[in-house]
Design a protein around this motif. Structure first.
Motif, mmCIF file in Angstrom:
data_model
loop_
_atom_site.group_PDB
_atom_site.id
_atom_site.type_symbol
_atom_site.label_atom_id
_atom_site.label_comp_id
_atom_site.label_asym_id
_atom_site.label_seq_id
_atom_site.Cartn_x
_atom_site.Cartn_y
_atom_site.Cartn_z
ATOM 1 N N TYR A 1 0.857 -1.187 0.000
ATOM 2 C CA TYR A 1 0.000 0.000 0.000
ATOM 3 C C TYR A 1 0.889 1.230 0.000
ATOM 4 C CZ TYR A 1 -3.595 -3.251 1.610
ATOM 5 O OH TYR A 1 -4.447 -4.307 1.726
ATOM 6 N N VAL B 1 -2.744 3.589 7.523
ATOM 7 C CA VAL B 1 -3.241 4.450 8.592
ATOM 8 C C VAL B 1 -3.630 3.541 9.740
ATOM 9 C CG1 VAL B 1 -5.071 6.044 9.285
ATOM 10 C CG2 VAL B 1 -4.057 6.249 7.002
ATOM 11 N N LEU C 1 -5.814 11.420 1.639
ATOM 12 C CA LEU C 1 -4.767 10.739 0.859
ATOM 13 C C LEU C 1 -5.374 10.110 -0.395
ATOM 14 C CD1 LEU C 1 -2.875 9.116 3.859
ATOM 15 C CD2 LEU C 1 -1.920 10.829 2.307
ATOM 16 N N ALA C 2 -6.550 9.518 -0.245
ATOM 17 C CA ALA C 2 -7.196 8.876 -1.401
ATOM 18 C C ALA C 2 -7.775 9.921 -2.355
ATOM 19 C CB ALA C 2 -8.298 7.932 -0.914
ATOM 20 N N VAL D 1 -6.497 1.108 6.125
ATOM 21 C CA VAL D 1 -6.767 1.602 7.480
ATOM 22 C C VAL D 1 -7.017 0.389 8.367
ATOM 23 C CG1 VAL D 1 -8.133 3.187 8.881
ATOM 24 C CG2 VAL D 1 -7.986 3.555 6.418
ATOM 25 N N ASN E 1 -0.034 3.900 1.595
ATOM 26 C CA ASN E 1 -0.153 4.386 2.985
ATOM 27 C C ASN E 1 -0.792 3.337 3.880
ATOM 28 O OD1 ASN E 1 0.253 7.499 2.608
ATOM 29 N ND2 ASN E 1 -1.200 6.867 1.014
ATOM 30 N N GLU F 1 -3.962 8.152 -3.753
ATOM 31 C CA GLU F 1 -3.070 7.089 -3.274
ATOM 32 C C GLU F 1 -3.869 5.981 -2.572
ATOM 33 O OE1 GLU F 1 0.788 9.980 -2.356
ATOM 34 O OE2 GLU F 1 -0.150 8.897 -0.692
ATOM 35 N N THR F 2 -3.291 4.766 -2.579
ATOM 36 C CA THR F 2 -3.956 3.670 -1.864
ATOM 37 C C THR F 2 -3.718 3.802 -0.353
ATOM 38 O OG1 THR F 2 -1.980 2.329 -2.166
ATOM 39 C CG2 THR F 2 -3.782 1.988 -3.742
ATOM 40 N N VAL F 3 -4.733 3.404 0.412
ATOM 41 C CA VAL F 3 -4.641 3.491 1.869
ATOM 42 C C VAL F 3 -5.237 2.228 2.485
ATOM 43 C CG1 VAL F 3 -5.151 4.906 3.912
ATOM 44 C CG2 VAL F 3 -5.230 5.964 1.638
ATOM 45 N N TRP G 1 4.462 -0.708 3.055
ATOM 46 C CA TRP G 1 3.930 0.642 2.881
ATOM 47 C C TRP G 1 5.070 1.618 2.656
ATOM 48 C CZ3 TRP G 1 4.195 -1.899 7.575
ATOM 49 C CH2 TRP G 1 5.025 -1.322 8.546
ATOM 50 N N ILE H 1 -9.507 3.173 -0.683
ATOM 51 C CA ILE H 1 -9.379 2.943 0.771
ATOM 52 C C ILE H 1 -9.894 1.552 1.131
ATOM 53 C CG2 ILE H 1 -10.086 3.713 3.085
ATOM 54 C CD1 ILE H 1 -10.456 6.517 1.992
ATOM 55 N N ALA I 1 -7.044 9.279 5.810
ATOM 56 C CA ALA I 1 -7.282 8.290 4.750
ATOM 57 C C ALA I 1 -8.077 8.937 3.629
ATOM 58 C CB ALA I 1 -8.036 7.089 5.329
#
Ligand code: UDP
Length: 374
Positions: A4, A8, A22-23, A32, A6, A28-30, A231, A214, A19
């Protein structure tokens, strides 16, 4: 190994806002992750069998002066405009909290109230907010009498129950957030925007996190998955001391044992929240049907019993702000600074007594740092 952009850690307010941004804004991929079996951290709410929306971790009233924050959340919820009011039971009389000129008139005979009101206005000015610890430093005999009254009846008992410390033993900002207010404004908050998500906080979080980039994994401990995922950037909203393996010692927190009870009556109390500085072992009772004006012939209440945080027993809810704890935190924060692409935010990541507004502001600031680094 799944990769990923990111990770979180924590799906409370700080984590969900990060999250989302960022998305949405960086594309970007996240991933959580959260240990709990629900979203929204301590904002979590649910509708019970009586049609009343209950805040599991105690009453949450959203307020902000920031149009940016208000507009951001407004993408994910409609609002029920709500101006919060709190009463405190002092000498058996219900008075507005924060203590204001209306409270003064409720507890003192008219002539004495007139004298005190005039002195307050002459000394500090009308519409001014004076922290109780500052009012206690006044030289005027009458105002000293008033300060001692308010200190003893409104702050001391409540603060001892809530924190197990006196107001002086805590950072002045703790009691400073509920100052004596030289005004007739009975609201608990004065921010421009004050409201409750119309379909609840949990729904707002679901909407915030509903994005193809996400992925949310509940009942998932970061410590257990960190060897199995990769990550580039880590946003950590969990307890900073746990991340660093408690190497500088524990950071103390207060927790709450919240008893939720439903009474077979239409209405229990005269305000959404009633504080009990002098009586009982709980600090306050919240009555949930007030918050969204929900109709039911029953009423659901929460009673908050503060207690110390202990690993495995309860949740970290309030960082205990004093110099000794801040010194411990500062050592962790210095280590955190040295970690590349890793950001510690939120109440537990930053060990700050953030309310919802300041949590979001903290996430926005961090997001901007990340964005400007790219
Ligand atoms: N406080 C108090 N008496 C009150 C209300 C607040 O002594 O009737 C003090 C107490 O120390 C409390 C702090 O002010 O912890 C902050 O109160 P607030 O209602 O903002 O607390 P929260 O909603 O975050 O629990």
């Amino acid at each position: 190994m799944k990769k990923y952009k990111n990770i979180v850690v924590g799906c409370g307010l700080a984590g969900a806002v990060m999250a989302n941004k960022l998305a949405n804004e960086l594309n970007e991929t996240v991933l959580v992750v959260d240990r709990k079996n629900h979203l929204a951290g301590t904002c979590y709410d649910y509708k019970n069998e009586y049609g009343i929306t209950v805040h599991k971790y105690g009453p949450h009233i959203f307020r902000t002066n920031s149009k940016e924050i208000w507009q951001f959340l407004s993408q994910y919820t409609q609002w029920y405009p709500f101006m919060h009011k709190v009463l405190g039971v002092v000498d058996g009389i219900e008075i507005p909290i924060p203590f204001n000129l209306n409270s003064l008139r409720k507890v003192f005979p008219t002539q004495l109230a007139n004298t005190l009101e005039n002195k307050l206005i002459q000394t500090f000015g009308f519409n001014k907010k004076i922290p109780i610890l500052e009012l206690r430093r006044t030289e005027d005999k009458d105002l000293q009498f008033l300060a001692e009254y308010i200190y003893n009846k409104v702050f001391l008992g409540y603060t001892l129950k809530q924190w197990d410390y006196t107001p002086e033993q805590l950072d002045p900002s703790v009691t400073g957030s509920v100052p004596v207010y030289i005004s007739r404004d009975d609201r608990y908050f004065q921010e421009k925007y004050q409201a409750i998500p119309r379909l609840g906080y949990t729904k707002m979080f679901e909407n915030m996190l509903n994005h193809p980039l996400i992925e949310v994994k509940l009942e998932t401990d970061f410590l257990n998955i960190k060897e199995t995922v990769a990550w580039e950037r880590l946003i950590y909203t969990g307890p900073i001391e746990e991340f660093f393996g408690y190497k500088y010692g524990k950071l103390p927190y207060r927790s709450l044992d919240i008893k939720i009870e439903t009474f077979d009556t239409d209405k229990f109390q005269n305000a959404p929240v009633v504080n009990y500085p002098e009586n009982y072992d709980f600090t306050r009772i919240a009555e949930y049907k007030y918050f969204l004006n929900e109709k039911s012939d029953k009423t659901t209440l929460s009673f908050e019993y503060p207690e110390n945080f202990e690993v495995g027993k309860n949740d970290r809810i309030y960082p205990i702000l004093n110099e000794a704890n801040q010194a411990i935190y500062n050592r962790y924060a210095a280590d955190a600074q040295k970690m590349p692409n890793t950001y510690f935010i939120g109440r537990l990541g930053a060990y700050r007594y953030y309310d919802m507004n300041r949590t979001i502001a903290n996430a926005f600031e961090t997001f901007n740092i990340i964005k400007n680094k790219r």
